[in-house]
Design an enzyme around this catalytic site. Structure first.
Site, PDB file in Angstrom:
ATOM      1  CB  SER A   1      10.849  48.314  22.319  1.00 20.14           C
ATOM      2  OG  SER A   1      10.128  49.244  21.558  1.00 20.14           O
ATOM      3  CG  ASN A   2      12.161  49.803  17.321  1.00 25.59           C
ATOM      4  OD1 ASN A   2      11.817  50.973  17.195  1.00 25.59           O
ATOM      5  ND2 ASN A   2      11.365  48.799  16.973  1.00 25.59           N
TER       6      ASN A   2
END
Ligand code: CTP
Length: 399
Positions: A195-196
């Site tokens: 993810s980020n």
């Protein structure tokens, strides 16, 4: 309890940039003080005792003419009843009767009283007259009773959001928007993902600003810690493929799409159905591209639709953002600079460059995410109007 929040509401309204005047009934002053209200409002409080001045001035007329919006917080069952029956026996109901332009009620009462047919009927009457309501909300009632239910006054921050909604020009009325926000999570087993750090704040700000300007909004959100905004249909997703499905399904009916989500570019080729045990040595995860949602929308875009995206570049920003705008067939792209301190992930501020299909570039400078959202919507509004005018002219020629 709710009356004690009134000074905070006044303060929040002033922080939001509104000019305020406070009025309090004698009953309200049994729960909060005139001094607290005066300090929070930055001026004298209009009270029943000061209703009529020796000079002949009448406060109910003055207040009704002065205010763009009359917020009654907290509103009691008795207050709603007096207003609904036109009983102008105190300053506040007299102000309503004297032609207050718009009224917003924030009720606070025992849930039984809120659900009573008398209160229901009064609320209906007031709504028919165009009055607006915020809350009441579910929660614990006054500290003395152990009760909880529908009757708690909305928090001052929520009331301020509703004030903004009611005072905003509805220039996007009749338009439908899809806004995406937040990160996506691409799982390689049930508990691990790529993810980020996207917080979702930029996308939520765009969705809320579009709502306040009268648009019908669908917010497709990846996992965020932000609560669902009111007045907006929210679809929560996790993976890029789910976001793709949610957006493409509704795209043909939307006037504009703003892809503010930080969609992961890669997903594991396989997702294990069980947690993968730790192994010694190097572990390899095979990654395949996620569907490019914006590119697909660019491909499907019809002449009247507006498509906006975001680009996040650490170097060659403008060149890369323009290439993205062209490749994905966008009308507008907002270029973020993640390495700049004033536009960091999770911040309430942003600093973007807006690049347009016609070659125009506009730098916003450092602004709140809400102000950046308004700027983007100003442009989308203009682009939608231009496209509509173009389509009408085309139709004119062919008919
Ligand atoms: N986007 C999307 N679907 C993806 C990836 C990105 O719709 N699978 C959207 C984002 O929401 C954003 C825009 O495309 O509005 C730009 O995303 P970005 O990841 O920067 O662009 P890419 O085209 O993936 O280019 P690169 O990663 O090579 O910079």
């Amino acid at each position: 309890m709710a009356a004690m929040k009134s000074p905070f509401l006044l303060r929040r309204l002033r922080e939001a940039g509104y000019l305020v005047r406070a009025a309090a009934s004698d009953r309200a002053l049994a729960f909060t003080t005139e001094t607290a209200l005066a300090v929070a409002a930055g001026g004298a409080v209009a009270t029943d005792a000061r209703w009529f001045a020796a000079a002949g001035d009448a406060l109910h007329i003055d207040l009704a003419r002065w205010a763009d919006l009359l917020v009654i917080a907290p509103a009691t069952a008795a207050g709603l009843a007096r207003a609904a029956s036109g009983l102008a026996e105190d300053l506040i109901t007299a102000t309503i009767l004297a032609g207050a332009r718009k009224v917003l009620w924030a009720p606070a009462m025992n849930p039984e009283m809120w659900h009573h047919p008398a209160t229901r009927a009064n609320v209906e009457t007031l709504k028919e007259w165009g009055h607006a309501f915020v809350g009441p909300e579910h929660g614990a009632m006054a500290a003395a009773s152990e009760e909880s239910g529908l009757g708690r006054m909305s928090e001052p921050e929520t009331i301020v959001e509703h004030v903004r909604y009611h005072l905003t020009t509805k220039d996007l009325e009749g338009r439908s928007f899809i806004v995406s926000a937040g990160p996506t999570r691409e799982y390689f087993d049930p508990v691990r993902f790529i993810s980020n750090p996207s917080s979702g704040k930029m996308g939520y700000a765009i969705a809320e600003a579009a709502r306040d300007r009268g648009a019908q909004v669908l917010l497709v959100s990846g996992p965020t810690t932000l609560p669902d905004p009111w007045g907006i249909e929210v679809v929560r997703v996790e993976r890029a493929e789910e976001m793709y499905a949610a957006i493409t399904e509704r795209f043909s009916r939307a006037n504009a799409v703003v892809m503010a989500a930080a969609v992961a570019d890669w997903q594991p080729a396989h997702t294990a159905s069980e947690k993968t045990p730790k192994k010694k040595g190097v572990n390899m995860v095979e990654l395949v591209p996620t569907p490019d949602i914006l590119a697909e929308l660019g491909h499907r875009k019809k002449p009247g639709q507006v498509l906006a995206g975001f680009a996040m570049e650490t170097r060659e920003g403008r060149e890369r953002a323009r290439a993205k705008l062209e490749r994905k067939n966008l009308d507008l792209i907002a270029l973020n600079f993640p390495t700049r301190s004033d536009s960091a992930f999770g911040s309430d501020y942003n600093n973007v460059e807006l690049l347009f299909a016609n070659g125009h570039v506009e730098a916003t400078g450092r602004l709140s995410k809400r102000a950046v959202a308004e700027r983007i919507l100003d442009h989308i509004h203009e682009l939608l109007s231009e496209k509509e005018a173009g389509l009408n002219a085309e139709q004119g020629k062919t008919s």
